[in-house]
Structures are given as structure tokens and as C-alpha cells.
Scaffold this motif. Structure first.
Motif, PDB file in Angstrom:
ATOM      1  N   LEU A  19       0.828  -1.222  -0.069  1.00  0.00           N
ATOM      2  CA  LEU A  19      -0.054  -0.024  -0.094  1.00  0.00           C
ATOM      3  C   LEU A  19       0.895   1.178  -0.117  1.00  0.00           C
ATOM      4  CD1 LEU A  19      -3.004   0.483   0.202  1.00  0.00           C
ATOM      5  CD2 LEU A  19      -2.896   0.782   2.789  1.00  0.00           C
ATOM      6  N   ALA A  20       2.050   1.247   1.003  1.00  0.00           N
ATOM      7  CA  ALA A  20       2.806   2.415   0.914  1.00  0.00           C
ATOM      8  C   ALA A  20       3.508   2.556  -0.515  1.00  0.00           C
ATOM      9  CB  ALA A  20       4.090   2.262   2.036  1.00  0.00           C
ATOM     10  N   ILE A  21       4.047   1.452  -1.213  1.00  0.00           N
ATOM     11  CA  ILE A  21       4.760   1.765  -2.492  1.00  0.00           C
ATOM     12  C   ILE A  21       3.666   2.217  -3.355  1.00  0.00           C
ATOM     13  CG2 ILE A  21       5.895   0.404  -4.126  1.00  0.00           C
ATOM     14  CD1 ILE A  21       7.495   0.931  -2.066  1.00  0.00           C
ATOM     15  N   ARG A  22       2.295   1.499  -3.709  1.00  0.00           N
ATOM     16  CA  ARG A  22       1.304   1.904  -4.630  1.00  0.00           C
ATOM     17  C   ARG A  22       0.951   3.279  -4.576  1.00  0.00           C
ATOM     18  NH1 ARG A  22      -3.323  -0.384  -4.514  1.00  0.00           N
ATOM     19  NH2 ARG A  22      -2.916  -1.630  -2.695  1.00  0.00           N
ATOM     20  N   TYR A  23       0.797   3.993  -3.406  1.00  0.00           N
ATOM     21  CA  TYR A  23       0.213   5.106  -3.486  1.00  0.00           C
ATOM     22  C   TYR A  23       1.091   6.275  -2.922  1.00  0.00           C
ATOM     23  CZ  TYR A  23      -4.663   3.327  -3.270  1.00  0.00           C
ATOM     24  OH  TYR A  23      -5.718   2.770  -3.596  1.00  0.00           O
ATOM     25  N   GLY A  24       2.296   5.788  -1.971  1.00  0.00           N
ATOM     26  CA  GLY A  24       3.498   6.866  -1.567  1.00  0.00           C
ATOM     27  C   GLY A  24       4.407   6.976  -2.670  1.00  0.00           C
ATOM     28  N   TYR A  25       4.566   6.045  -3.482  1.00  0.00           N
ATOM     29  CA  TYR A  25       5.747   6.080  -4.459  1.00  0.00           C
ATOM     30  C   TYR A  25       5.158   6.372  -5.818  1.00  0.00           C
ATOM     31  CZ  TYR A  25      10.023   5.104  -6.829  1.00  0.00           C
ATOM     32  OH  TYR A  25      11.087   5.059  -7.700  1.00  0.00           O
ATOM     33  N   TYR A  26       4.485   5.510  -6.284  1.00  0.00           N
ATOM     34  CA  TYR A  26       4.004   5.453  -7.622  1.00  0.00           C
ATOM     35  C   TYR A  26       3.126   6.669  -7.682  1.00  0.00           C
ATOM     36  CZ  TYR A  26       6.088   0.948  -8.385  1.00  0.00           C
ATOM     37  OH  TYR A  26       6.976  -0.075  -8.266  1.00  0.00           O
TER      38      TYR A  26
END
Length: 228
Positions: free
Chosen positions: A186-193
Motif C-alpha cells: 500500500l505504501a509503495i503503490r500510493y506513496g511512491y507510484y
């Protein structure tokens, strides 16, 4: 302006509540499977590593060397590389390489030798005289293992399990990078991408909170079981 930004971030997170809850459930599933494998397989492996050392009940240099080499081999792999290298095995066992169940396979394989070493180190801290006293009283090897070693080491084992849980919480976050799901995903999908920094910060804070809770519970249990 800052207050409006904060309110907007809270609104975004409130709207994502179902996804956050699902991510927590996926992380819990990965941890549960990995920890179960560690306890069921890694625990006995750690006991065998200890008992096969010179001077112990089942001293055998060859077995100890082979087991030690195997444990060190698995532990030497960075987790992300281990996940990729185990893709064929994961697909064979669960039929997929995506999702928390698939991610639990490499997590379990990494957790087994990790916990085995922790168990071995914990048992080494038991005074040799305690075991010798049990042997002098005619205790069987099984009684020595269950009623002496594990009983004396129970506080240390809880502490070791706490360390393992916290370490593999971070591993589960890494699993999100390759489609394992969970809080890390969740952090990668929303926070990074998607450049939603507020989501990444919220997930990091959530992980910090979970770690604090795990450490607190582990410390309390270890303190209650400590016979010293």
C-alpha cells in the motif's frame, strides 16, 4: 494552508480505510504463516543445532556442521533475492507468485533458519550445570529437552520470537514491492507510484505503532516468564 493540507490528508486516509484494513490483514497473514513455520520447524532445528554441538546430549560434529552450513546458506541470501529465487517453488506450492499467501512461502523459508539460530543462542545461555544435574537425576533426553532446556529458556525464547516478529514485519513490507500485498504494498503503490506522501507517512507510522505493540507485549511476556 497547512491545516487545510492536514485535513485533506485525513480525508484521503479515511476514504482508504477499507484498503488499509485489508493491507493489515494481508500483513498479519504473512506474519502468521511465517512465524508458524519458524516455531514448528525452526524451533526443533535450533534445538538440534544446540544438542549436536560437542559436549551436548547428541554431540555429532558432522550433523552439526551440515545443519550449521545449511542455516548460514539460507540466511546469507538478501530477502528480495530469496523471494525471486523461490518463485518456481512458490508457484508449485500455492499456484501463484502474487498475494500474501505466495509471499508467505519465502517468508517461511527465511524465518526457519533465522529462528533456529536464535533458539540455539538462547539455549547456549543456560548453565551447563543445570543439564548435568538433570542427567545425574536420571532424566531422559526428552525430559531434559522439555522440562529443563525449554523451561529454563522460555523467557529468552519469547524475546527471540519478538525479535523475529519485528524483523519479519519489515520483510513483509519488502514483499509488497513484488506483489506480496500488505502494508508495504500500500505504501509503495500510493506513496511512491502515485506521489501521495501522506499515505506513505501514515503507513510508516502504522508500522512503527505495530512494532511498539509487539515489543511491549514481548517484553511483558518475557518478564513474566523470567525465573531469575
Amino acid at each position: 494552508m497547512e491545516e487545510l493540507t492536514f485535513v485533506a490528508a485525513l480525508a484521503d486516509l479515511s476514504g482508504m480505510a477499507p484498503e488499509i484494513w485489508q493491507a493489515c490483514r494481508e500483513t498479519a497473514l504473512m506474519l502468521a504463516v511465517g512465524l508458524a513455520a519458524a516455531i514448528v520447524l525452526g524451533g526443533p532445528l535450533g534445538i538440534l543445532l544446540y544438542l549436536s554441538q560437542p559436549g551436548q546430549l547428541f554431540a555429532n560434529r558432522l550433523i552439526n556442521s551440515v545443519l550449521g552450513w545449511t542455516v548460514n546458506l539460507v540466511r546469507s541470501f538478501p530477502f528480495i533475492i530469496l523471494m525471486v529465487s523461490l518463485v518456481p517453488l512458490t508457484r508449485l506450492l500455492v499456484g501463484s507468485t502474487i498475494g500474501p499467501v505466495a509471499a508467505a512461502v519465502p517468508l517461511s523459508i527465511a524465518a526457519i533458519p533465522y529462528f533456529a539460530r536464535l533458539v540455539e543462542q538462547t539455549l547456549r545461555e543456560i548453565p551447563r550445570g543445570v543439564v548435568e544435574a538433570a542427567e545425574a537425576m536420571g532424566a531422559s533426553p526428552w525430559q531434559i529437552i522439555c522440562k529443563v532446556l525449554l523451561n529454563e529458556a522460555r523467557a529468552g525464547l519469547i524475546s527471540s520470537l519478538t525479535i523475529l516478529t519485528i524483523s519479519f514485519l519489515s520483510y513483509s513490507a519488502v514483499a509488497g514491492v513484488v506483489g506480496g500485498g500488505g502494508i508495504g504494498d500500500l505504501a509503495i503503490r500510493y506513496g511512491y507510484y502515485r506521489f501521495q506522501t501522506d499515505v506513505m507517512v501514515a503507513m510508516v507510522l502504522l508500522l512503527v505503532l505495530i512494532v511498539q505493540i509487539i515489543q511491549f507485549v514481548g517484553n511483558r511476556l518475557a518478564a513474566r516468564l523470567d525465573k531469575r
